[in-house]
Design an enzyme around this catalytic site. Structure first.
Site, PDB file in Angstrom:
ATOM      1  N   LYS A 146      75.210  46.392 -50.412  1.00 63.23           N
ATOM      2  CA  LYS A 146      73.849  46.140 -50.903  1.00 63.23           C
ATOM      3  C   LYS A 146      73.879  45.314 -52.190  1.00 63.23           C
ATOM      4  O   LYS A 146      73.166  44.310 -52.310  1.00 63.23           O
ATOM      5  CB  LYS A 146      73.112  47.454 -51.150  1.00 63.23           C
ATOM      6  CG  LYS A 146      71.660  47.261 -51.585  1.00 63.23           C
ATOM      7  CD  LYS A 146      70.996  48.587 -51.910  1.00 63.23           C
ATOM      8  CE  LYS A 146      71.459  49.127 -53.238  1.00 63.23           C
ATOM      9  NZ  LYS A 146      70.700  50.326 -53.667  1.00 63.23           N
TER      10      LYS A 146
ATOM     11  N   ASP B 175      67.649  48.406 -49.541  1.00 56.02           N
ATOM     12  CA  ASP B 175      67.537  49.569 -50.416  1.00 56.02           C
ATOM     13  C   ASP B 175      66.612  50.595 -49.761  1.00 56.02           C
ATOM     14  O   ASP B 175      66.238  50.453 -48.594  1.00 56.02           O
ATOM     15  CB  ASP B 175      67.031  49.151 -51.795  1.00 56.02           C
ATOM     16  CG  ASP B 175      65.580  48.675 -51.769  1.00 56.02           C
ATOM     17  OD1 ASP B 175      65.023  48.467 -50.670  1.00 56.02           O
ATOM     18  OD2 ASP B 175      64.992  48.516 -52.858  1.00 56.02           O
TER      19      ASP B 175
END
Length: 209
Positions: free
Chosen positions: A121, A139
């Site tokens: 991420k 997220d």
């Protein structure tokens, strides 16, 4: 799941409202962005910005933060969740940047993910925001609203990412990450989504759910 025509319309509307979306983290260099994103794990951008506005004037390069040391770094970031482990990761990351990358943040996923505290991420955020690549960092906001809206139907962030990359038109892919985060943060919120204010409510598969 939403069809490609509706998907294109969704991002067309996002673009009309916010033509040039970007992160709400405050930074002035790729390195500052990297540190901010590492700090943002399980923390709000607001809390990170409050910490870095005091940290960066003192130390905003790998050399300066490494010289600062873990103990002093903690004093600047102690208001952020998991600050102990984050301080350790940041110091280790600075050391690696200095010894292996001449103090520069690498622009390759494999190299980024070798840095302590940098997972897929975080690497996606850096590749997208700093280097302009069409990556999507999934997220909690993006994971939630993608499944809610019908842009994806998956149980893991990686699966959501794969599905989003396939369905989002290339013309919108580079900015999709930021549009989705902003939408999830301010409109399609977790507990009480603001469907009556939503510009894509007519295209959402789970309007109000």
């Amino acid at each position: 799941m939403i069809n490609t025509i509706d998907c294109r319309e969704i991002f067309k509307r996002f673009k009309a409202i916010t033509p040039n979306p970007t992160t709400e983290l405050r930074y002035h260099s790729t390195f500052e962005l990297l540190i901010s994103v590492i700090l943002s794990a399980q923390a709000t951008d607001v809390s990170v910005n409050k910490a870095t506005e005091k940290l960066f004037p003192i130390a905003n390069t790998p050399e300066k933060i490494f010289k600062l040391g873990e103990k002093k770094l903690k004093e600047y970031i102690k208001t952020i969740g998991l600050f102990n482990s984050k301080a350790k990761h940041i110091i280790e990351t600075c050391k690696i940047l200095l010894t292996e990358f001449n103090g520069e943040v690498p622009n390759k996923r494999e190299a980024l993910q070798k840095l302590p505290g940098v997972g897929r991420k975080t690497a996606n955020v850096i590749l997208n925001t700093a280097f302009g690549e069409s990556t999507i960092a999934v997220d909690t906001h993006i994971f939630r609203i993608s499944n809610r809206m019908g842009l994806a139907s998956a149980k893991t962030p990686n699966q959501v990412e794969e599905q989003l990359v396939k369905i989002i038109p290339k013309a919108y892919l580079k900015d999709a990450h930021h549009w989705l985060i902003l939408h999830g943060r301010y409109t399609c919120t977790a507990k009480k989504p603001k469907c009556t204010e939503c510009v894509i409510s007519d295209l959402c598969e789970k309007n109000g759910v």
